[in-house]
Design a protein around this motif. Sequence first.
Motif, short mmCIF file in Angstrom:
data_model
loop_
_atom_site.label_atom_id
_atom_site.label_comp_id
_atom_site.label_asym_id
_atom_site.label_seq_id
_atom_site.Cartn_x
_atom_site.Cartn_y
_atom_site.Cartn_z
N TYR A 35 -29.42 21.26 -28.48
CA TYR A 35 -29.23 21.56 -29.90
C TYR A 35 -28.98 23.06 -29.98
CZ TYR A 35 -30.12 22.42 -34.83
OH TYR A 35 -30.01 22.82 -36.14
N ARG A 36 -27.75 23.44 -30.30
CA ARG A 36 -27.36 24.84 -30.29
C ARG A 36 -27.19 25.36 -31.72
NH1 ARG A 36 -22.25 27.56 -26.90
NH2 ARG A 36 -23.01 29.71 -27.06
N ARG A 37 -27.92 26.39 -32.04
CA ARG A 37 -27.88 26.98 -33.38
C ARG A 37 -26.94 28.20 -33.43
NH1 ARG A 37 -32.46 25.60 -36.54
NH2 ARG A 37 -34.05 24.43 -35.40
N SER A 38 -26.39 28.44 -34.61
CA SER A 38 -25.59 29.65 -34.83
C SER A 38 -26.53 30.79 -35.21
CB SER A 38 -24.60 29.42 -35.97
OG SER A 38 -25.28 29.23 -37.19
N SER A 39 -26.00 31.99 -35.36
CA SER A 39 -26.83 33.14 -35.72
C SER A 39 -27.49 32.97 -37.09
CB SER A 39 -25.98 34.42 -35.71
OG SER A 39 -24.89 34.28 -36.60
N SER A 40 -26.88 32.15 -37.92
CA SER A 40 -27.43 31.93 -39.26
C SER A 40 -28.43 30.76 -39.28
CB SER A 40 -26.31 31.65 -40.26
OG SER A 40 -25.58 30.49 -39.89
#
Length: 420
Positions: free
Chosen positions: A349-354
Amino acid sequence: MKKKLICILLAATLTAGAGTSEMVSAARTSFATEQADNLQAAAEEPTENLTELTDITLITTKHSSKAIRLRWKDFSDELVSEYYVMRRGVKNSVGSGAWETIASKQSDGVADDAFYHFKDVLASSEPQQYEYKICVLSADGTIDTREAAYEDATNEAAVLGSNIKVCIDAGHYGTLNNNFELTGKDGKFPYSEAVFNLEIAKALQEELRQAYGIDSYLTRESETISLTDSGKTYVNENLDKKNIAVRGTVAKAQGCDLFISLHTNSTSSQTKVWSQPKKINKVAVFVNQTAHASDTDMKIANTIGQKLTDYNMEAGIQTLGFTARSKNNAASFTTVTNDSAKAKGTVFYRRSSSGGDYYGVLRGASTSGVPGMIVEHAFHVTQIVRKQAAASSELANSWAACDAYGIAAGYGFIVLKKIQ
């Protein structure tokens, strides 16, 4: 003289009588033969028509979360008085138990290339799967293919149907991510990720339909991709580098329950990009926020990952295993993990900077409330993958079968003895 004349007349009469008798006999023989031919033709006609009465092509699609749509062509109308919609349960995606008649449609007796339609309304919106077939009453009322004598033949034409629909996204477009200009070892087996993604996607669509009765929608069916969202149409590069979220957004518009984007992987290496070692090959499944919070969708992701790993190891593509992940507990992604020859494949599960979904396609699906995942089947920057991809359609078909199995298992259409 008179006696001689009488003899001549008598002979002529006898001769004429003999001819008449032969003519009558011949006529009787001809009539008998004609009658026999007619009887034989009458006896053979039902047999000749039996295939048309029992082999009726049925198409099932998702109508809504609580209904399955059935349709069939009217090719047999001239032979049919009544059509019967038959349904039975399934076990591990195989028809099981007794058939029941759930509806009937009267034939209009004219085959005009039209469709008959029926909507099977379900008791709930839970994932459901049934086996269906169409039986008939012949126009003369002598054949009812619901009878046991015809069951083997009608079962051959039976199909599965479900209230599940999957949006299949063949990653990229055109011939992107290819080694076409390379020579030597790197260019020995020509490969385009975009082209191969489409091959997997088409095989997956067919596998879902035939093996599990799962409906699907392809975001593209050729090298070109064109999608419309909020009244605006996007094409090719505008759906690959920017506006890529639209690929996920259309899943909701198409009534899909799952978005899956198909890919093969690369590395962050800037040297010998297409000469990576076989030992880095592993399966990576990226889930969006919606899928990450769902037991069903994490089961799909885990099962796809494990099935692909099992196949790849058997095919000699990889040696690394796969680590399953639970709901809300997927692995964090790093390029080091991706490029490593020691890290196993897993669900990320890869999140963005936001804090949202990093990948645009998954973000688009999440925005619409649709669970989504990206499947990286193996690394195309290893020669072994390109070699097997170039050899035949076996690799694409096998990967598609693994993806389909995982989807079916997640929705409960396949009962897994052990979830790894």
